[in-house]
Write a protein that holds these residues in place. Sequence first.
Motif, PDB file in Angstrom:
ATOM      1  N   ILE A 152       0.685  -1.186   0.046  1.00 36.01           N
ATOM      2  CA  ILE A 152      -0.035   0.023   0.102  1.00 36.01           C
ATOM      3  C   ILE A 152       0.797   1.155  -0.035  1.00 36.01           C
ATOM      4  CG2 ILE A 152      -1.620   1.213   1.193  1.00 36.01           C
ATOM      5  CD1 ILE A 152      -2.718  -1.417   2.204  1.00 36.01           C
ATOM      6  N   VAL A 153       2.008   1.157   0.924  1.00 36.60           N
ATOM      7  CA  VAL A 153       2.638   2.484   0.777  1.00 36.60           C
ATOM      8  C   VAL A 153       3.663   2.685  -0.516  1.00 36.60           C
ATOM      9  CG1 VAL A 153       4.940   3.252   2.114  1.00 36.60           C
ATOM     10  CG2 VAL A 153       3.412   2.224   3.248  1.00 36.60           C
ATOM     11  N   LEU A 154       4.059   1.428  -1.043  1.00 37.17           N
ATOM     12  CA  LEU A 154       4.802   1.569  -2.442  1.00 37.17           C
ATOM     13  C   LEU A 154       3.632   1.941  -3.459  1.00 37.17           C
ATOM     14  CD1 LEU A 154       6.690  -1.675  -2.307  1.00 37.17           C
ATOM     15  CD2 LEU A 154       7.520   0.613  -2.347  1.00 37.17           C
ATOM     16  N   ALA A 155       2.414   1.502  -3.384  1.00 40.41           N
ATOM     17  CA  ALA A 155       1.351   1.931  -4.320  1.00 40.41           C
ATOM     18  C   ALA A 155       1.172   3.594  -4.320  1.00 40.41           C
ATOM     19  CB  ALA A 155      -0.006   1.110  -4.327  1.00 40.41           C
ATOM     20  N   ILE A 156       0.974   4.050  -2.978  1.00 39.39           N
ATOM     21  CA  ILE A 156       0.773   5.411  -2.775  1.00 39.39           C
ATOM     22  C   ILE A 156       1.919   6.149  -3.212  1.00 39.39           C
ATOM     23  CG2 ILE A 156       0.263   7.094  -1.254  1.00 39.39           C
ATOM     24  CD1 ILE A 156      -1.385   4.959   0.342  1.00 39.39           C
ATOM     25  N   ILE A 187      10.875   6.880   0.680  1.00 41.00           N
ATOM     26  CA  ILE A 187       9.994   6.045   1.153  1.00 41.00           C
ATOM     27  C   ILE A 187      10.105   4.806   0.288  1.00 41.00           C
ATOM     28  CG2 ILE A 187       7.632   5.336   2.126  1.00 41.00           C
ATOM     29  CD1 ILE A 187       7.380   8.237   2.868  1.00 41.00           C
ATOM     30  N   HIS A 188       9.814   4.897  -0.942  1.00 33.87           N
ATOM     31  CA  HIS A 188       9.786   3.791  -1.880  1.00 33.87           C
ATOM     32  C   HIS A 188      11.034   3.207  -2.060  1.00 33.87           C
ATOM     33  CE1 HIS A 188       6.923   2.908  -5.314  1.00 33.87           C
ATOM     34  NE2 HIS A 188       8.177   2.494  -5.779  1.00 33.87           N
ATOM     35  N   ASN A 189      12.201   3.718  -1.835  1.00 32.29           N
ATOM     36  CA  ASN A 189      13.392   3.149  -2.052  1.00 32.29           C
ATOM     37  C   ASN A 189      13.686   2.174  -0.861  1.00 32.29           C
ATOM     38  OD1 ASN A 189      13.674   4.192  -4.665  1.00 32.29           O
ATOM     39  ND2 ASN A 189      15.472   5.823  -3.903  1.00 32.29           N
TER      40      ASN A 189
END
Length: 378
Positions: A152-156, A187-189
């Motif tokens: 969910i965090v990666l999608a956002i 955050i994504h990385n």
Amino acid sequence: MSKSKMSKARRRKIAIWSTFLVLSLSLALPLASYSIHWLGMSATAQDASSAVNPRSDLWRAIRGGEPGYSAVKGEGANVLVQSGGEDWRQFKEGALLKNLPWAIVGMAVLLLLYHLFHGKNKLVERHLSGRMVPRWNVFERMVHWITAFSFIVLAITGISLLLGKNLLIPVLGKAGFASWASASMTIHNVIGPIFTIGIALMIIMWIWHNFPTVTDLKWFAKGGGLFGKAHPSAGRMNGGEKVWFWILMTLGVAVCISGVILVSPIYPQITIPGLDAARSMMQQASAVHAIAAVIWTAIALGHIYIGTAGTEGAIQGMATGYVTEEWAAQHHDLWLEDMHRDGKVLLPGEPRGAQNQRGTVFGPEKPLQLGTVYERTD
Ligand code: HEM
């Protein structure tokens, strides 16, 4: 309050809180950029009014007539135009940004229509025996929820980076978006590698249960019980779950590998041996990553819907590790038969984990009459 009522209230509480958590995360994360901005951290967007122009070295060298000067240091320093970059930009600005994200919108609309016209797949047997069936162990649940939360965090953050220029600048403004884009990238990385480990563990844990069988074909022939009243037979995983698993194995693995390639320059320790981070490879990895991730996100909405609002009692299994015998009979009857045969079904009042202490095969006093309540297909 009776036992069955208590568990129903608990199930509703879990569903409401998880929906609330997901919604608040998706609202709070983009807005968090403002706090970063207010705390005085610099936006990464280049300020046109900045006193020092970072390109001044280049112009100084050109005006000074310095031969062979290149602002690019290291690999690619002598390449004047990397035309693959222009192809990649055109693809990204065109097909990728204009068409693909509609897959997510389309899936959300389909699920909404299904829910409005068909409604939740309810438990047919309302009288609960109190017998519980262990479905997911602690490790499986931990891996599932860490991976799900990371997803969910990666999608956002991923969608913010892909579509933010068009969607978020009008809402957050340029400075707000610059802060959020920078935070999203970080955050994504960081979450990406954790998520990749989660996917690898899911594959190792569950691949053995997800090889297709004839029962799955019959399950699909009956529409997976999504329409009408039939509850087609299934083992521990039904046909739909197996499809979801193989999507994870293909699209998911493509997203993770391309992600590792994209992130490798900042995590030198995870650079894949033999692969140098050449630009063309980065461009290909970036295209594969974005296409597979957007399609996967659209399909994941289906999984999340089925696991929450779409199927009564499913989330209880992933939250507590146990499902009611009635739920198991309706959705995974062949698996329930195996669990009975192996003495793994808990009787009312038995403590969790008691099934592991029994050395011998143990059957319930009054086995559930499979085939009387549910329409059996084999
Ligand atoms: C908030 C989001 C999610 C919810 C509510 C959710 C819910 C569930 C539930 C309830 C089950 C158990 C179904 C059953 O007992 O038959 C399940 C299984 C599973 N979930 Fe999720 N899930 C979520 C996100 C994800 C994500 C993001 C992934 C992968 C990236 C994932 C991968 C899986 C897998 C692989 C299974 C097992 C199915 C199989 O092996 O075929 N889930 N999920």
